[in-house]
Design a protein around this motif. Structure first.
Motif, PDB file in Angstrom:
ATOM      1  N   ASP A 196       0.822  -1.217   0.000  1.00 24.15           N
ATOM      2  CA  ASP A 196       0.000   0.000   0.000  1.00 24.15           C
ATOM      3  C   ASP A 196       0.855   1.267   0.000  1.00 24.15           C
ATOM      4  O   ASP A 196       0.355   2.372   0.184  1.00 24.15           O
ATOM      5  CB  ASP A 196      -0.981   0.010   1.172  1.00 24.15           C
ATOM      6  CG  ASP A 196      -0.297   0.027   2.543  1.00 24.15           C
ATOM      7  OD1 ASP A 196       0.929   0.255   2.614  1.00 24.15           O
ATOM      8  OD2 ASP A 196      -0.994  -0.215   3.548  1.00 24.15           O
ATOM      9  N   ARG A 197       2.172   1.073  -0.203  1.00 22.86           N
ATOM     10  CA  ARG A 197       3.151   2.165  -0.297  1.00 22.86           C
ATOM     11  C   ARG A 197       3.277   2.938   1.013  1.00 22.86           C
ATOM     12  O   ARG A 197       3.438   4.164   1.033  1.00 22.86           O
ATOM     13  CB  ARG A 197       2.812   3.108  -1.449  1.00 22.86           C
ATOM     14  CG  ARG A 197       2.959   2.468  -2.828  1.00 22.86           C
ATOM     15  CD  ARG A 197       2.673   3.473  -3.944  1.00 22.86           C
ATOM     16  NE  ARG A 197       2.962   2.908  -5.245  1.00 22.86           N
ATOM     17  CZ  ARG A 197       2.104   2.161  -5.960  1.00 22.86           C
ATOM     18  NH1 ARG A 197       0.901   1.903  -5.442  1.00 22.86           N
ATOM     19  NH2 ARG A 197       2.438   1.697  -7.140  1.00 22.86           N
ATOM     20  N   ARG A 198       3.236   2.191   2.098  1.00 15.40           N
ATOM     21  CA  ARG A 198       3.439   2.798   3.411  1.00 15.40           C
ATOM     22  C   ARG A 198       4.293   1.875   4.270  1.00 15.40           C
ATOM     23  O   ARG A 198       4.220   0.649   4.165  1.00 15.40           O
ATOM     24  CB  ARG A 198       2.109   3.014   4.135  1.00 15.40           C
ATOM     25  CG  ARG A 198       1.220   4.090   3.574  1.00 15.40           C
ATOM     26  CD  ARG A 198      -0.024   4.225   4.435  1.00 15.40           C
ATOM     27  NE  ARG A 198      -0.759   2.963   4.499  1.00 15.40           N
ATOM     28  CZ  ARG A 198      -1.504   2.570   5.543  1.00 15.40           C
ATOM     29  NH1 ARG A 198      -1.594   3.338   6.627  1.00 15.40           N
ATOM     30  NH2 ARG A 198      -2.145   1.430   5.512  1.00 15.40           N
ATOM     31  N   VAL A 199       5.104   2.484   5.102  1.00 11.81           N
ATOM     32  CA  VAL A 199       5.757   1.790   6.220  1.00 11.81           C
ATOM     33  C   VAL A 199       5.105   2.318   7.487  1.00 11.81           C
ATOM     34  O   VAL A 199       5.022   3.535   7.693  1.00 11.81           O
ATOM     35  CB  VAL A 199       7.276   2.042   6.237  1.00 11.81           C
ATOM     36  CG1 VAL A 199       7.886   1.578   7.558  1.00 11.81           C
ATOM     37  CG2 VAL A 199       7.944   1.327   5.075  1.00 11.81           C
ATOM     38  N   ILE A 200       4.615   1.424   8.318  1.00  8.29           N
ATOM     39  CA  ILE A 200       4.001   1.811   9.586  1.00  8.29           C
ATOM     40  C   ILE A 200       4.976   1.513  10.719  1.00  8.29           C
ATOM     41  O   ILE A 200       5.571   0.422  10.770  1.00  8.29           O
ATOM     42  CB  ILE A 200       2.676   1.064   9.822  1.00  8.29           C
ATOM     43  CG1 ILE A 200       1.636   1.490   8.778  1.00  8.29           C
ATOM     44  CG2 ILE A 200       2.135   1.348  11.221  1.00  8.29           C
ATOM     45  CD1 ILE A 200       0.286   0.803   8.938  1.00  8.29           C
ATOM     46  N   ILE A 201       5.163   2.477  11.599  1.00 11.00           N
ATOM     47  CA  ILE A 201       5.963   2.305  12.808  1.00 11.00           C
ATOM     48  C   ILE A 201       4.985   2.088  13.957  1.00 11.00           C
ATOM     49  O   ILE A 201       4.196   2.977  14.302  1.00 11.00           O
ATOM     50  CB  ILE A 201       6.857   3.532  13.090  1.00 11.00           C
ATOM     51  CG1 ILE A 201       7.709   3.876  11.854  1.00 11.00           C
ATOM     52  CG2 ILE A 201       7.733   3.278  14.307  1.00 11.00           C
ATOM     53  CD1 ILE A 201       8.697   2.799  11.453  1.00 11.00           C
ATOM     54  N   TRP A 202       5.013   0.898  14.534  1.00  7.47           N
ATOM     55  CA  TRP A 202       4.108   0.533  15.629  1.00  7.47           C
ATOM     56  C   TRP A 202       4.832   0.679  16.973  1.00  7.47           C
ATOM     57  O   TRP A 202       5.994   0.302  17.096  1.00  7.47           O
ATOM     58  CB  TRP A 202       3.655  -0.918  15.480  1.00  7.47           C
ATOM     59  CG  TRP A 202       3.035  -1.276  14.162  1.00  7.47           C
ATOM     60  CD1 TRP A 202       3.690  -1.689  13.028  1.00  7.47           C
ATOM     61  CD2 TRP A 202       1.640  -1.263  13.832  1.00  7.47           C
ATOM     62  NE1 TRP A 202       2.802  -1.932  12.019  1.00  7.47           N
ATOM     63  CE2 TRP A 202       1.527  -1.687  12.480  1.00  7.47           C
ATOM     64  CE3 TRP A 202       0.489  -0.938  14.546  1.00  7.47           C
ATOM     65  CZ2 TRP A 202       0.302  -1.791  11.833  1.00  7.47           C
ATOM     66  CZ3 TRP A 202      -0.735  -1.047  13.894  1.00  7.47           C
ATOM     67  CH2 TRP A 202      -0.828  -1.459  12.563  1.00  7.47           C
ATOM     68  N   ARG A 203       4.120   1.192  17.956  1.00  8.68           N
ATOM     69  CA  ARG A 203       4.669   1.275  19.316  1.00  8.68           C
ATOM     70  C   ARG A 203       4.487  -0.058  20.023  1.00  8.68           C
ATOM     71  O   ARG A 203       3.355  -0.566  20.136  1.00  8.68           O
ATOM     72  CB  ARG A 203       3.972   2.369  20.121  1.00  8.68           C
ATOM     73  CG  ARG A 203       4.234   3.781  19.650  1.00  8.68           C
ATOM     74  CD  ARG A 203       3.631   4.780  20.633  1.00  8.68           C
ATOM     75  NE  ARG A 203       2.190   4.606  20.762  1.00  8.68           N
ATOM     76  CZ  ARG A 203       1.282   5.212  20.007  1.00  8.68           C
ATOM     77  NH1 ARG A 203       1.670   6.050  19.049  1.00  8.68           N
ATOM     78  NH2 ARG A 203      -0.010   5.001  20.199  1.00  8.68           N
ATOM     79  N   ALA A 204       5.571  -0.618  20.536  1.00  7.16           N
ATOM     80  CA  ALA A 204       5.477  -1.898  21.247  1.00  7.16           C
ATOM     81  C   ALA A 204       4.756  -1.755  22.586  1.00  7.16           C
ATOM     82  O   ALA A 204       4.245  -2.741  23.127  1.00  7.16           O
ATOM     83  CB  ALA A 204       6.871  -2.487  21.459  1.00  7.16           C
ATOM     84  N   GLN A 205       4.708  -0.567  23.111  1.00  5.56           N
ATOM     85  CA  GLN A 205       4.084  -0.353  24.415  1.00  5.56           C
ATOM     86  C   GLN A 205       2.586  -0.630  24.390  1.00  5.56           C
ATOM     87  O   GLN A 205       2.038  -1.287  25.282  1.00  5.56           O
ATOM     88  CB  GLN A 205       4.336   1.081  24.893  1.00  5.56           C
ATOM     89  CG  GLN A 205       3.750   1.391  26.256  1.00  5.56           C
ATOM     90  CD  GLN A 205       4.021   2.820  26.683  1.00  5.56           C
ATOM     91  OE1 GLN A 205       4.498   3.643  25.902  1.00  5.56           O
ATOM     92  NE2 GLN A 205       3.740   3.130  27.937  1.00  5.56           N
TER      93      GLN A 205
END
Length: 298
Positions: free
Chosen positions: A205-214
């Motif tokens: 989808d032409r995105r990189v998502i940065i997820w919070r592990a918290q």
């Protein structure tokens, strides 16, 4: 850098078959590979590289991996006893193999939608046992990533989801501890921040998502490096540098040229470096595990 040796390590119907993944054990003694023959293979890496020196390699062999260079570095015969183990529990192509951070476990992901966890039995490295089957993906598994402490495993698939697995409570049959559904298309790569705060996922989808592990909320969505991308790749395997201060993103584009984009931690929308040089879309970007610095040699 030069090509030292090349090997035909996977075969199907007596013909060389594609290798989709390779990962060196943290101790450097084993190489795990997976490919279109549906098998995971574990190799004795020192034995494969034995009796190879730079002096044996023709000086006109370039280090850049390119089809036109392959005839100059023809496949060598595999040394005797180079193959440590053949793991044949997947029913379709193996897309990814990853050793855990201390090398106790090997995880493999396949087109059969399964993730298998393997462990060596006893002091002999020739006997490997499937100790867990991870079920949760609905389609092909494309990438895997262990957390730096080895307690969690992340996986992604063309089912557009990222699954998280709790390896602290490992069982023979496992279901995911959490499902991340922020992408709208195939998820082709996952990479765990070595500090442990973030997980990155890259998608068609032409995105990189940065997820919070918290709390597994979304910290940032990175889209700018992919706005001009027209050609898609089957994998988008990212890499953090050893201290987690930046993230390398493959299959980006700038000035109609394929690049790998480097983004800085906590400044996700500012590309700090563009890596040019490839003539086709970039599938994988990988940092050296060694942290280098400036200064006089000691």
């Amino acid at each position: 850098m030069r090509c030292l040796k090349s090997f035909s390590v996977h075969q199907k119907d007596s013909q060389p078959s594609s290798v989709y993944t390779a990962h060196v054990h943290p101790h450097g003694n084993w190489l795990a590979t997976g490919g279109a023959d549906n098998h995971v293979k574990i190799w004795d890496l020192p034995r494969m590289l034995a009796r190879t020196s730079i002096a044996q390699i023709p000086h006109d062999v370039d280090a850049v991996v390119h089809d036109s260079l392959l005839p100059r570095c023809p496949p060598a015969a595999l040394p005797e006893r180079a193959l440590v183990a053949l793991l044949a529990k997947h029913s379709k192509a193996v897309n990814c193999v990853k050793w855990s951070s201390i090398g106790q476990y090997l995880a493999s992901g396949s087109d059969d939608s399964l993730i298998l966890l393997w462990e060596a039995q006893g002091v002999s490295s020739t006997s490997w046992l499937r100790i867990s089957t991870l079920r949760g993906h609905e389609m092909d598994v494309l990438d895997l990533a262990w957390s730096s402490n080895g307690e969690y495993l992340a996986s992604c698939s063309i089912d557009s989801r990222v699954l998280l697995w709790n390896m602290k409570s490992r069982t023979a049959m496992m279901t995911p501890m959490r499902v991340l559904t922020g992408h709208s298309n195939w998820v082709k790569g996952v990479a765990w921040d070595p500090v442990g705060r973030f997980l990155a996922s890259a998608s068609e989808d032409r995105r990189v998502i940065i997820w919070r592990a918290q709390d597994w909320g979304i910290e940032a969505e990175i889209a700018a490096p992919f706005q001009d991308v027209t050609a898609q790749t089957f994998f988008m395997r990212m890499s953090w540098n050893p201290d987690g201060s930046c993230l390398a993103l493959p299959n980006a584009s700038k000035a109609q040229q394929p690049i790998a984009a480097i983004v800085a931690r906590d400044e996700w929308h500012d590309v700090c470096a563009d890596l040019f040089g490839h003539s086709s879309p970039i599938t994988v970007a990988r940092f050296s595990p060694v942290q280098y610095g400036y200064g006089p040699q000691v």
